[in-house]
Each structure stands twice: as structure tokens, then as C-alpha cells.
Motif scaffolding. Structure first.
Motif, PDB file in Angstrom:
ATOM      1  N   GLU A 217       6.056   3.070  -0.136  1.00 25.17           N
ATOM      2  CA  GLU A 217       5.412   2.791   1.160  1.00 25.17           C
ATOM      3  C   GLU A 217       3.893   2.738   1.013  1.00 25.17           C
ATOM      4  OE1 GLU A 217       6.825   5.950   3.574  1.00 25.17           O
ATOM      5  OE2 GLU A 217       8.820   5.110   3.877  1.00 25.17           O
ATOM      6  N   VAL A 218       3.350   3.685   0.254  1.00 28.15           N
ATOM      7  CA  VAL A 218       1.901   3.709   0.032  1.00 28.15           C
ATOM      8  C   VAL A 218       1.459   2.476  -0.746  1.00 28.15           C
ATOM      9  CG1 VAL A 218       0.027   4.945  -1.121  1.00 28.15           C
ATOM     10  CG2 VAL A 218       1.737   6.222   0.177  1.00 28.15           C
TER      11      VAL A 218
ATOM     12  N   LEU B  50      -1.305  -0.154   0.491  1.00 31.47           N
ATOM     13  CA  LEU B  50      -2.551  -0.349  -0.244  1.00 31.47           C
ATOM     14  C   LEU B  50      -2.746  -1.809  -0.650  1.00 31.47           C
ATOM     15  CD1 LEU B  50      -2.855   2.801  -2.550  1.00 31.47           C
ATOM     16  CD2 LEU B  50      -3.994   2.315  -0.393  1.00 31.47           C
ATOM     17  N   ARG B  51      -1.663  -2.512  -0.923  1.00 34.22           N
ATOM     18  CA  ARG B  51      -1.789  -3.942  -1.246  1.00 34.22           C
ATOM     19  C   ARG B  51      -2.355  -4.711  -0.060  1.00 34.22           C
ATOM     20  NH1 ARG B  51       3.614  -3.556  -3.224  1.00 34.22           N
ATOM     21  NH2 ARG B  51       3.675  -3.120  -5.469  1.00 34.22           N
ATOM     22  N   GLN B  52      -1.863  -4.376   1.136  1.00 35.17           N
ATOM     23  CA  GLN B  52      -2.363  -5.055   2.338  1.00 35.17           C
ATOM     24  C   GLN B  52      -3.842  -4.737   2.570  1.00 35.17           C
ATOM     25  OE1 GLN B  52       0.321  -3.651   5.356  1.00 35.17           O
ATOM     26  NE2 GLN B  52       1.985  -5.009   4.733  1.00 35.17           N
ATOM     27  N   VAL B  53      -4.222  -3.472   2.371  1.00 37.46           N
ATOM     28  CA  VAL B  53      -5.628  -3.099   2.542  1.00 37.46           C
ATOM     29  C   VAL B  53      -6.494  -3.800   1.500  1.00 37.46           C
ATOM     30  CG1 VAL B  53      -7.264  -1.177   2.457  1.00 37.46           C
ATOM     31  CG2 VAL B  53      -5.056  -0.871   3.575  1.00 37.46           C
ATOM     32  N   TYR B  54      -6.007  -3.855   0.264  1.00 36.43           N
ATOM     33  CA  TYR B  54      -6.785  -4.510  -0.801  1.00 36.43           C
ATOM     34  C   TYR B  54      -6.947  -6.002  -0.525  1.00 36.43           C
ATOM     35  CZ  TYR B  54      -8.188  -6.117  -5.421  1.00 36.43           C
ATOM     36  OH  TYR B  54      -8.864  -6.709  -6.467  1.00 36.43           O
ATOM     37  N   ASP B  55      -5.897  -6.624  -0.007  1.00 34.23           N
ATOM     38  CA  ASP B  55      -5.997  -8.048   0.348  1.00 34.23           C
ATOM     39  C   ASP B  55      -7.058  -8.253   1.428  1.00 34.23           C
ATOM     40  OD1 ASP B  55      -4.056  -8.686  -1.469  1.00 34.23           O
ATOM     41  OD2 ASP B  55      -2.417  -8.749  -0.005  1.00 34.23           O
TER      42      ASP B  55
ATOM     43  N   THR C 141     -13.174   0.970  -6.539  1.00 28.20           N
ATOM     44  CA  THR C 141     -12.426   2.221  -6.420  1.00 28.20           C
ATOM     45  C   THR C 141     -11.065   1.987  -5.774  1.00 28.20           C
ATOM     46  OG1 THR C 141     -14.529   3.385  -6.157  1.00 28.20           O
ATOM     47  CG2 THR C 141     -12.532   4.591  -5.563  1.00 28.20           C
ATOM     48  N   LEU C 142     -11.043   1.110  -4.768  1.00 31.77           N
ATOM     49  CA  LEU C 142      -9.775   0.774  -4.113  1.00 31.77           C
ATOM     50  C   LEU C 142      -8.797   0.158  -5.115  1.00 31.77           C
ATOM     51  CD1 LEU C 142      -9.630  -0.977  -0.631  1.00 31.77           C
ATOM     52  CD2 LEU C 142      -7.845  -1.249  -2.330  1.00 31.77           C
TER      53      LEU C 142
ATOM     54  N   SER D  25      -7.255   2.869  -7.288  1.00 29.47           N
ATOM     55  CA  SER D  25      -6.214   3.629  -6.586  1.00 29.47           C
ATOM     56  C   SER D  25      -4.921   2.825  -6.501  1.00 29.47           C
ATOM     57  CB  SER D  25      -6.702   4.006  -5.183  1.00 29.47           C
ATOM     58  OG  SER D  25      -7.858   4.810  -5.244  1.00 29.47           O
ATOM     59  N   LEU D  26      -5.047   1.542  -6.203  1.00 33.94           N
ATOM     60  CA  LEU D  26      -3.864   0.690  -6.117  1.00 33.94           C
ATOM     61  C   LEU D  26      -3.154   0.604  -7.459  1.00 33.94           C
ATOM     62  CD1 LEU D  26      -2.033  -1.305  -4.643  1.00 33.94           C
ATOM     63  CD2 LEU D  26      -3.706  -3.102  -5.129  1.00 33.94           C
ATOM     64  N   ALA D  27      -3.916   0.494  -8.557  1.00 32.54           N
ATOM     65  CA  ALA D  27      -3.301   0.402  -9.887  1.00 32.54           C
ATOM     66  C   ALA D  27      -2.521   1.672 -10.215  1.00 32.54           C
ATOM     67  CB  ALA D  27      -4.382   0.139 -10.934  1.00 32.54           C
ATOM     68  N   LYS D  28      -3.062   2.829  -9.852  1.00 27.80           N
ATOM     69  CA  LYS D  28      -2.365   4.088 -10.145  1.00 27.80           C
ATOM     70  C   LYS D  28      -1.083   4.217  -9.333  1.00 27.80           C
ATOM     71  CE  LYS D  28      -6.666   6.429 -11.365  1.00 27.80           C
ATOM     72  NZ  LYS D  28      -7.660   7.459 -11.005  1.00 27.80           N
ATOM     73  N   VAL D  29      -1.133   3.806  -8.069  1.00 27.07           N
ATOM     74  CA  VAL D  29       0.070   3.889  -7.239  1.00 27.07           C
ATOM     75  C   VAL D  29       1.126   2.892  -7.734  1.00 27.07           C
ATOM     76  CG1 VAL D  29       0.962   3.516  -4.919  1.00 27.07           C
ATOM     77  CG2 VAL D  29      -1.187   4.729  -5.229  1.00 27.07           C
TER      78      VAL D  29
END
Length: 291
Positions: A217-218, A222-227, A246-247, A250-254
């Protein structure tokens, strides 16, 4: 030698032939002169503005501290037995933060907010981060800037909640009955960008507790926020473009956690998932440091 030449053959300057006017001592400008009165009023105005700025900096610091405590509290929700109890306690803490923001709104009543924005921007960003984190835990969605600003409209009934009048100037303005403070788009974007780091930490904690649904879910969120931030790119404020890197981390780690869960989740016991994920995270950090 010409009469116009002085001793040593140097030619006298024209004004040297006139007697020098000695500086008048003991005759200061009268304190009641229009010039002195004007500069005294300038001094009082600048002193009042400086004092207001310092009060706003202190309030912003208090808002930052209380918002961070709210975020730390919300991180307990992944391991707390009673989810609603944590959410209720976080709402109480956010109410106390809004009381600090009310004092900021009172200080800025009748003022141009942008003149004092630098004094309060850090606190507003941290508040946006805390509110959006709580909202995501409740609804798995992003709170809008309009919703945040609606919560920052105060009436005279709100002034009785732990509110201390910050200055005597505010007492005259309380007759208005309503105060409001609007979060700027830049404060909102920077707060949402900081939210991604908290969601990444929540993802790690969830994996450690055997929750395999929250990371996916996260990751989608996060993909939507990054887009959304990618559309802004380098055209937005400088601070926003800095947060984009930084965003992305975080997305890569998730996403790496989701990959480990999807591929190896069936063969690794739940209590060992956190160890596997932490090793993967360290590998990503080392690769980013090398590159």
C-alpha cells in the motif's frame, strides 16, 4: 612670492582665506523636531517588528517539537495492540499544535504573512507532515491543502484552549472573533515530501511485525506522490527539487521491500523478514554512496 602662495610655496586654496566655522557643541537637535519624531517612530516600528519575528520563531520551534512528537507516537501504531487509542492520542497532540498555530495567527492578524513567512515555515512544514501522516494511516490517502487550511480557522471559542495572548497588540484584534492561517503551497509540498520518509520507516516497522500488506500500500502511494513531484521537476522552488532525490530514495527502499516480500516472502518466516529487508536497505545505501 605671490601673496596667494603660503609658506613653502604651496598655493592657498580659496576657502583657506575665510575663517573656519568652529563646530557648534552643546547644541543638539531638539528632541521635538519633526525629524527626530519621525526617526523615533521608525525605531519603535522596527523594534516591534523584530520582537514579533522573534516570538514567531519561538512558536514555530514549539510547533516543530510537538509535531515531531506526534509523528513518533504514530509510528507506534504498527506494534500497538489498540490502534484507535494511538489515533485518539495523536489527535489530542495535534489539537495542542493547532493552539500554537492559533497564537501565530493572532500575531499575524493585520500583517502581511509573507514578511514573516521565513520565521514560521519550518513549523508549518512539520505540522503538514504530522497531519498528512495521521490522515494516511486512517484513510490510506493524501490530505489536501484545503483540508489542512480548514482546520486552521479559529474562532473565539478556540482561544480558551491553553491559549496565552502573545502580545498586548492582539487584545484589540480579538474583537474580530476569527483568526486563520493558510499553509502556502510550498509549505504543503515540502511537508508531503518529508512524509515519504516517515512512510518508508512505517514500512520497515510493518515488515518487522509480519505485516505484508502495508508495504505494498505504501509503495503504490509513494509512486503516485513521486509522479506528482516529477511533473514539478526543476520548475518549482529550489527546496522542492532538493526533496525529490530523497523521495526517490524512499521509494526505492519500499519497492525493494515489496520485491523481497513478493519473491521470497513464502520461503522466509515472518519474524525474519525485517532482517532480510534491513540487509537489502544497507546494500542500497552503499550503492548510492558509491555512485
Amino acid at each position: 612670492m605671490s601673496n596667494k602662495e603660503g609658506p613653502g610655496g604651496f598655493r592657498k586654496r580659496k576657502h583657506d582665506t575665510f575663517p573656519h566655522n568652529p563646530r557648534r557643541e552643546g547644541k543638539d537637535v531638539h528632541s521635538s523636531s519633526p525629524v527626530m519624531l519621525a526617526f523615533k517612530s521608525f525605531q519603535q516600528e522596527l523594534d516591534a517588528r523584530h520582537d514579533k519575528y522573534e516570538r514567531l520563531v519561538k512558536l514555530s520551534r514549539d510547533i516543530t517539537v510537538e509535531s515531531k512528537r506526534t509523528i513518533f507516537l504514530l509510528h507506534r501504531i504498527t506494534s500497538a495492540p489498540d490502534r484507535e487509542e494511538v489515533l485518539t492520542e495523536s489527535e489530542v497532540k495535534l489539537d495542542s499544535v493547532r493552539q500554537k498555530i492559533l497564537q501565530v495567527a493572532q500575531e499575524l492578524a493585520g500583517e502581511d504573512m509573507h514578511q514573516f513567512h521565513r520565521a514560521i515555515t519550518i513549523g508549518l512544514q512539520e505540522y503538514v507532515e504530522a497531519v498528512s501522516f495521521q490522515h494516511f494511516i486512517k484513510t490510506r490517502s493524501l490530505i489536501s491543502m484545503d483540508e489542512i487550511n480548514k482546520q486552521l480557522i479559529f474562532t473565539t471559542e478556540d482561544t480558551g484552549k491553553e491559549n496565552k495572548t502573545p502580545s498586548s497588540d492582539v487584545q484589540d484584534k480579538q474583537q474580530l472573533g476569527t483568526w486563520s492561517l493558510k499553509v502556502t503551497p510550498v509549505d504543503y509540498l515540502l511537508g508531503v515530501a518529508d512524509l515519504t520518509g516517515e512512510l518508508m520507516r512505517m514500512c520497515i516497522n510493518s515488515v518487522g511485525n509480519g505485516d505484508i500488506d502495508t508495504p505494498f500500500e505504501v509503495s503504490q502511494f509513494l509512486r503516485q506522490v513521486y509522479d506528482g513531484f516529477s511533473f514539478i521537476g526543476n520548475t518549482g522552488p529550489y527546496e522542492v527539487s532538493k526533496k525529490l532525490y530523497t523521495l526517490k530514495q524512499s521509494l526505492a527502499k519500499v519497492e525493494n521491500a515489496c520485491y523481497a516480500l513478493k519473491v521470497r516472502g513464502s520461503e522466509i518466516p515472518k519474524h525474519m523478514l525485517a532482517d532480510v529487508f534491513s540487509v537489502k536497505t544497507e546494500m542500497i545505501d552503499q550503492e548510492e554512496g558509491i555512485s
